[in-house]
Motif scaffolding. Sequence first.
Motif, mmCIF file in Angstrom:
data_model
loop_
_atom_site.group_PDB
_atom_site.id
_atom_site.type_symbol
_atom_site.label_atom_id
_atom_site.label_comp_id
_atom_site.label_asym_id
_atom_site.label_seq_id
_atom_site.Cartn_x
_atom_site.Cartn_y
_atom_site.Cartn_z
ATOM 1 N N GLU A 125 -11.181 -2.507 1.968
ATOM 2 C CA GLU A 125 -11.682 -2.636 0.589
ATOM 3 C C GLU A 125 -11.216 -3.944 -0.041
ATOM 4 O OE1 GLU A 125 -10.680 0.656 -1.883
ATOM 5 O OE2 GLU A 125 -11.609 2.142 -0.557
ATOM 6 N N ARG A 126 -9.941 -4.273 0.184
ATOM 7 C CA ARG A 126 -9.382 -5.512 -0.391
ATOM 8 C C ARG A 126 -10.129 -6.734 0.125
ATOM 9 N NH1 ARG A 126 -6.050 -9.270 1.415
ATOM 10 N NH2 ARG A 126 -5.348 -8.134 3.267
ATOM 11 N N GLU A 184 -7.989 1.647 5.431
ATOM 12 C CA GLU A 184 -9.095 1.845 4.483
ATOM 13 C C GLU A 184 -8.975 0.886 3.299
ATOM 14 O OE1 GLU A 184 -10.467 5.314 1.340
ATOM 15 O OE2 GLU A 184 -9.349 5.910 3.137
ATOM 16 N N LYS A 185 -7.772 0.803 2.717
ATOM 17 C CA LYS A 185 -7.575 -0.043 1.539
ATOM 18 C C LYS A 185 -7.602 -1.534 1.884
ATOM 19 C CE LYS A 185 -7.458 3.241 -1.356
ATOM 20 N NZ LYS A 185 -8.613 3.404 -2.276
ATOM 21 N N TYR A 208 0.849 -1.189 0.000
ATOM 22 C CA TYR A 208 0.000 0.000 0.000
ATOM 23 C C TYR A 208 0.888 1.243 0.000
ATOM 24 C CZ TYR A 208 -3.192 -3.560 1.900
ATOM 25 O OH TYR A 208 -3.923 -4.700 2.110
ATOM 26 N N TYR A 255 -4.593 5.202 5.633
ATOM 27 C CA TYR A 255 -4.860 4.796 4.241
ATOM 28 C C TYR A 255 -4.806 3.270 4.125
ATOM 29 C CZ TYR A 255 -4.143 4.310 -0.810
ATOM 30 O OH TYR A 255 -4.239 3.944 -2.129
#
Length: 623
Positions: free
Chosen positions: A244-245, A240-241, A231, A237
Amino acid sequence: MNLLSVEEIAKRFGERILFSDVTFGLDQGQKMALVAKNGEGKTTLLEMLAGDTNPDTGNVVWRNGTTVGYLRQDNPFKEFKTVKDVLYGSDNDFVRALNSYEFAIENPNDDEAMQKALNLMDASKAWDYEAKIDKLLSIFGMDSLGKNQAIELLSGGQKKRIALIKLIVDEPDVFILDEPTNHLDISMIEWLEEFLSGQNITLFMVTHDRYFLSRVCNQILELDNGSGYRYSGDYEYFLEKKAEREENLSAEIGKAKNLYRKEIEWMRRMPKARATKAKSREDRFYETEKKAKQRINKDEMQLSIKAERLGGKILELHHVKKSFDNLKIVDDFNYTFKKGDKIGIAGKNGVGKTTFLNMLMGLEKVDGGKIITGETVQFGYYTQRGIQPTEDKRIIDVVKDIAEVIPLEKGRKITASQLLEKFLFPPKQQYTYVSKLSGGEKKRLYLLTILMSNPNFLILDEPTNDLDIKTIQILEDFLSEFPGCLLIVSHDRAFMDNLADHIFYFKGEGEIKDYNLTYSEIIEIQKQEQGSNNPKAVQAPEVKKDEKPDAYAEKLSYNERREYNKLEKEIAKLEKKKDELTVQMSNATTDAEELIQTSEEIGKVIEELDEKELRWLELSERA
């Protein structure tokens, strides 16, 4: 410019696969943090990058001429006798120039040797080397030891700091750091933050300190369930990602499962002799099967140990004094603990925080005053020493030596093995030796043994050292709901900010101030005081006996702000519980007793939800 290329590396220990097919690179000036649960191979990966161990498959390739400095968690310095040997034992231009200069001084008649030494000193700028070492020794609180101090007499924390100083003066092209903030106080951590944030520093590190990670690193590599994910961004961040993943992966697995159910019927009907098209479909079937059987590992440590009831009298300190020779630790300190107290302890290293905890536990005698402990108090004391004496035991035996069966809340019971599973020690691992565990796994096991005694007064001395970030967050959630008293020593700013209602700040010379502020706020005040000509120009508000914070000084007091944030989490939990009970009621059988019981439970949840929402609205209007 690329300095490091890691290509499809894998590592396993026996049947256990730590990780596989991990690929990433590191460019000059990049600062990458490695994030993973304890036991998933963080230290092993660092050792591979440092060249201490090799991957089973794949390659670790450094750019030619790249120098690498590695800060390990454990630094025995077996080959060195003194601090000076460590700091001046490096094979670099500075040390070679200094050694040459010392030789020339010892041989004053050798003009050629002196001229050569002077040239080397000028070329390498080694004149400032010793001054740089002295400055770093001062920054990291090691200047009082003396350079001839025997290494074997240093504590583990002192060795770690000496290793860090040595690394900084060596000026490698790449820093590889394993938990660099362990054993550092806040001023040292902030200095290190600023140093590592420099443009010319290339960094790859493991840290549990979320503030430190976010302020220093611009790249994150996650090891999760044996795979690596990269990332670009800070810790927020990354969270958050990552969410999502996992959401996308869950959706892909769901689709694959649906397709798998259809294709498996075709596989069963299809004859053995297949055509080319059928063979191609068969290959796709196995790919689908592999994805459908993937599992998102959501295993989390579960903390639900019962706490004994606290009586009216808990712990009282009356005019307590303690000193060692001329060093004052506590001077006339008074405090009466109340139910639900959650207090942080802060201050520079060496001011006596651990001594203070030992006094509360009766392990260290007071010089004056008295400490009175209530009859119902059951201490749980988590020390920095951990469980080293039990390294020759199996994990299951460590727990069974305390109890075979452990009581939980609401009269429930659990076996030693079941409890270990809740702390993420699966049955296969329970019969391995403690010595085989990672540093974080040992700390997790140690925490389990502390909580097994059902304490109602927890004293935690640097509990976050070597724990992974996820475990720290789970521990935070548990401690925020802990009904007893809590006393924490920690340099982890996020941990202290999230838990401590107020702070005992050890200022030195026996002075302890009780501040109604977060740890981060106190740190900012200390900076202002140090930067002011008048040290007393900026003062933090003290918590005085029977004095409430000024409600009109700000829209919400500190405790009200904490309550406001806590209410949001509690309301979300209650909403979820209400939805679950509603579903349970709609799916219930015609058993009248079961329906009545569920209905009553929903009523209680709704009543509690209404109360908390009303209080949240009241606070939100003022906020």
